[in-house]
Write a protein that holds these residues in place. Structure first.
Motif, mmCIF file in Angstrom:
data_model
loop_
_atom_site.group_PDB
_atom_site.id
_atom_site.type_symbol
_atom_site.label_atom_id
_atom_site.label_comp_id
_atom_site.label_asym_id
_atom_site.label_seq_id
_atom_site.Cartn_x
_atom_site.Cartn_y
_atom_site.Cartn_z
ATOM 1 N N THR A 4 0.830 -1.201 0.000
ATOM 2 C CA THR A 4 0.000 0.000 0.000
ATOM 3 C C THR A 4 0.866 1.253 0.000
ATOM 4 O O THR A 4 0.579 2.214 -0.705
ATOM 5 C CB THR A 4 -0.943 0.004 1.223
ATOM 6 O OG1 THR A 4 -1.713 -1.183 1.195
ATOM 7 C CG2 THR A 4 -1.849 1.216 1.215
ATOM 8 N N GLU A 5 1.937 1.240 0.768
ATOM 9 C CA GLU A 5 2.828 2.400 0.823
ATOM 10 C C GLU A 5 3.550 2.620 -0.496
ATOM 11 O O GLU A 5 3.904 3.753 -0.829
ATOM 12 C CB GLU A 5 3.844 2.227 1.949
ATOM 13 C CG GLU A 5 3.228 2.310 3.334
ATOM 14 C CD GLU A 5 4.202 1.928 4.435
ATOM 15 O OE1 GLU A 5 4.212 2.596 5.468
ATOM 16 O OE2 GLU A 5 4.968 0.946 4.235
ATOM 17 N N LYS A 6 3.776 1.533 -1.258
ATOM 18 C CA LYS A 6 4.451 1.645 -2.542
ATOM 19 C C LYS A 6 3.561 2.247 -3.615
ATOM 20 O O LYS A 6 4.032 2.820 -4.586
ATOM 21 C CB LYS A 6 4.941 0.271 -3.016
ATOM 22 C CG LYS A 6 6.083 -0.274 -2.218
ATOM 23 C CD LYS A 6 6.501 -1.619 -2.775
ATOM 24 C CE LYS A 6 7.608 -2.236 -1.974
ATOM 25 N NZ LYS A 6 7.970 -3.552 -2.511
ATOM 26 N N MET A 7 2.250 2.075 -3.459
ATOM 27 C CA MET A 7 1.320 2.581 -4.474
ATOM 28 C C MET A 7 1.276 4.106 -4.431
ATOM 29 O O MET A 7 1.376 4.722 -3.377
ATOM 30 C CB MET A 7 -0.092 2.044 -4.235
ATOM 31 C CG MET A 7 -0.246 0.600 -4.579
ATOM 32 S SD MET A 7 -1.972 0.093 -4.602
ATOM 33 C CE MET A 7 -2.280 -0.122 -2.867
ATOM 34 N N LEU A 8 1.131 4.685 -5.598
ATOM 35 C CA LEU A 8 0.925 6.122 -5.664
ATOM 36 C C LEU A 8 -0.445 6.461 -5.114
ATOM 37 O O LEU A 8 -1.391 5.692 -5.240
ATOM 38 C CB LEU A 8 0.995 6.597 -7.118
ATOM 39 C CG LEU A 8 2.344 6.543 -7.798
ATOM 40 C CD1 LEU A 8 2.185 6.925 -9.270
ATOM 41 C CD2 LEU A 8 3.318 7.484 -7.129
ATOM 42 N N LYS A 9 -0.545 7.626 -4.539
ATOM 43 C CA LYS A 9 -1.846 8.097 -4.099
ATOM 44 C C LYS A 9 -2.724 8.285 -5.329
ATOM 45 O O LYS A 9 -2.249 8.623 -6.409
ATOM 46 C CB LYS A 9 -1.705 9.415 -3.363
ATOM 47 C CG LYS A 9 -0.943 9.307 -2.065
ATOM 48 C CD LYS A 9 -0.814 10.668 -1.441
ATOM 49 C CE LYS A 9 0.013 10.597 -0.177
ATOM 50 N NZ LYS A 9 0.225 11.916 0.401
ATOM 51 N N GLN A 10 -4.014 8.085 -5.147
ATOM 52 C CA GLN A 10 -4.934 8.239 -6.274
ATOM 53 C C GLN A 10 -4.816 9.617 -6.914
ATOM 54 O O GLN A 10 -4.926 9.753 -8.128
ATOM 55 C CB GLN A 10 -6.365 7.982 -5.829
ATOM 56 C CG GLN A 10 -6.627 6.521 -5.579
ATOM 57 C CD GLN A 10 -8.086 6.257 -5.262
ATOM 58 O OE1 GLN A 10 -8.928 7.126 -5.366
ATOM 59 N NE2 GLN A 10 -8.363 5.040 -4.855
ATOM 60 N N SER A 11 -4.560 10.639 -6.133
ATOM 61 C CA SER A 11 -4.469 11.994 -6.681
ATOM 62 C C SER A 11 -3.239 12.192 -7.556
ATOM 63 O O SER A 11 -3.150 13.169 -8.289
ATOM 64 C CB SER A 11 -4.455 13.020 -5.548
ATOM 65 O OG SER A 11 -3.294 12.848 -4.746
ATOM 66 N N GLN A 12 -2.284 11.244 -7.536
ATOM 67 C CA GLN A 12 -1.073 11.348 -8.339
ATOM 68 C C GLN A 12 -1.174 10.585 -9.653
ATOM 69 O O GLN A 12 -0.230 10.577 -10.418
ATOM 70 C CB GLN A 12 0.134 10.831 -7.552
ATOM 71 C CG GLN A 12 0.456 11.664 -6.332
ATOM 72 C CD GLN A 12 1.543 11.034 -5.500
ATOM 73 O OE1 GLN A 12 1.429 9.890 -5.071
ATOM 74 N NE2 GLN A 12 2.605 11.776 -5.273
ATOM 75 N N LYS A 13 -2.308 9.941 -9.906
ATOM 76 C CA LYS A 13 -2.465 9.144 -11.115
ATOM 77 C C LYS A 13 -3.410 9.828 -12.090
ATOM 78 O O LYS A 13 -4.338 10.510 -11.697
ATOM 79 C CB LYS A 13 -3.041 7.767 -10.771
ATOM 80 C CG LYS A 13 -2.136 6.911 -9.947
ATOM 81 C CD LYS A 13 -2.815 5.587 -9.682
ATOM 82 C CE LYS A 13 -1.956 4.723 -8.796
ATOM 83 N NZ LYS A 13 -2.613 3.460 -8.503
ATOM 84 N N SER A 14 -3.190 9.572 -13.364
ATOM 85 C CA SER A 14 -4.109 10.024 -14.397
ATOM 86 C C SER A 14 -5.027 8.898 -14.808
ATOM 87 O O SER A 14 -6.173 9.107 -15.143
ATOM 88 C CB SER A 14 -3.371 10.479 -15.651
ATOM 89 O OG SER A 14 -2.284 11.262 -15.363
ATOM 90 N N ILE A 15 -4.497 7.696 -14.846
ATOM 91 C CA ILE A 15 -5.224 6.519 -15.298
ATOM 92 C C ILE A 15 -5.106 5.452 -14.223
ATOM 93 O O ILE A 15 -4.004 5.189 -13.722
ATOM 94 C CB ILE A 15 -4.656 5.999 -16.639
ATOM 95 C CG1 ILE A 15 -4.853 7.041 -17.727
ATOM 96 C CG2 ILE A 15 -5.289 4.671 -17.027
ATOM 97 C CD1 ILE A 15 -4.186 6.703 -19.038
ATOM 98 N N CYS A 16 -6.208 4.799 -13.916
ATOM 99 C CA CYS A 16 -6.192 3.721 -12.925
ATOM 100 C C CYS A 16 -5.532 2.477 -13.513
ATOM 101 O O CYS A 16 -4.632 1.903 -12.920
ATOM 102 C CB CYS A 16 -7.615 3.411 -12.492
ATOM 103 S SG CYS A 16 -7.739 2.049 -11.323
ATOM 104 N N HIS A 17 -6.001 2.063 -14.693
ATOM 105 C CA HIS A 17 -5.421 0.902 -15.361
ATOM 106 C C HIS A 17 -5.881 0.878 -16.815
ATOM 107 O O HIS A 17 -6.783 1.614 -17.198
ATOM 108 C CB HIS A 17 -5.819 -0.405 -14.662
ATOM 109 C CG HIS A 17 -7.281 -0.698 -14.713
ATOM 110 N ND1 HIS A 17 -8.168 -0.185 -13.800
ATOM 111 C CD2 HIS A 17 -8.011 -1.442 -15.568
ATOM 112 C CE1 HIS A 17 -9.389 -0.595 -14.093
ATOM 113 N NE2 HIS A 17 -9.327 -1.360 -15.164
#
Length: 147
Positions: A4-17
């Motif tokens: 979880t800590e390795k994942m980018l915060k949702q606000s830092q992404k443009s595309i989920c997948h």
């Protein structure tokens, strides 16, 4: 560090997948697993008829279509993967060719994309167009301050 800590915060992404349909999942896994490993992208999730790759989060899926119909290639679409160096672009290109991909543009700069760009283009075993690119942000910044 947890996943979880390795994942980018949702606000830092443009595309989920992003998902690509495929007709031969085993062949695509045999292609994408070593090719994406050159960019430090690994299997992040597995489901019946689907597998996902990512850096701690499943961002790129290959899967059999849910409707049971044949998967088709999108004309005019391609997927660009980020490399962290020119060497990664070169390794991606050579591994893709070794694993059954076809060249759609050898590694190198593209004048139309700017001096900071270095990339390559591949057609995967089912006809999808993929790219690996390295953006030399230090060079881009140096060029900007000169101009």
């Amino acid at each position: 560090m947890s996943a979880t800590e390795k994942m980018l915060k949702q606000s830092q992404k443009s595309i989920c997948h992003l998902s690509l349909g495929c007709n031969n999942l085993e062949r695509m896994i045999a292609f994408y697993t070593p090719v994406l490993a050159t960019l430090d992208i690994h299997i992040a999730a597995e489901h019946t008829g689907a597998i996902a790759y990512g850096k701690g989060y499943p961002t790129f899926w290959i899967q059999k279509p849910f409707d049971g119909q044949a998967a088709t290639v999108g004309n005019g679409s391609h997927i660009g993967f980020m490399a962290t160096s020119k060497a990664q672009v070169e390794n991606f290109y050579h591994e893709a060719l070794t694993c059954g991909g076809r060249c759609n543009g050898a590694p190198g700069p593209r004048k139309d994309y700017g001096e900071a760009y270095f990339g390559c283009f591949i057609i995967d075993p089912e006809g999808h167009r993929i790219e690996a690119s390295f953006w030399d942000f230090e060079l881009a910044e140096a060029l900007k301050t000169k101009g």
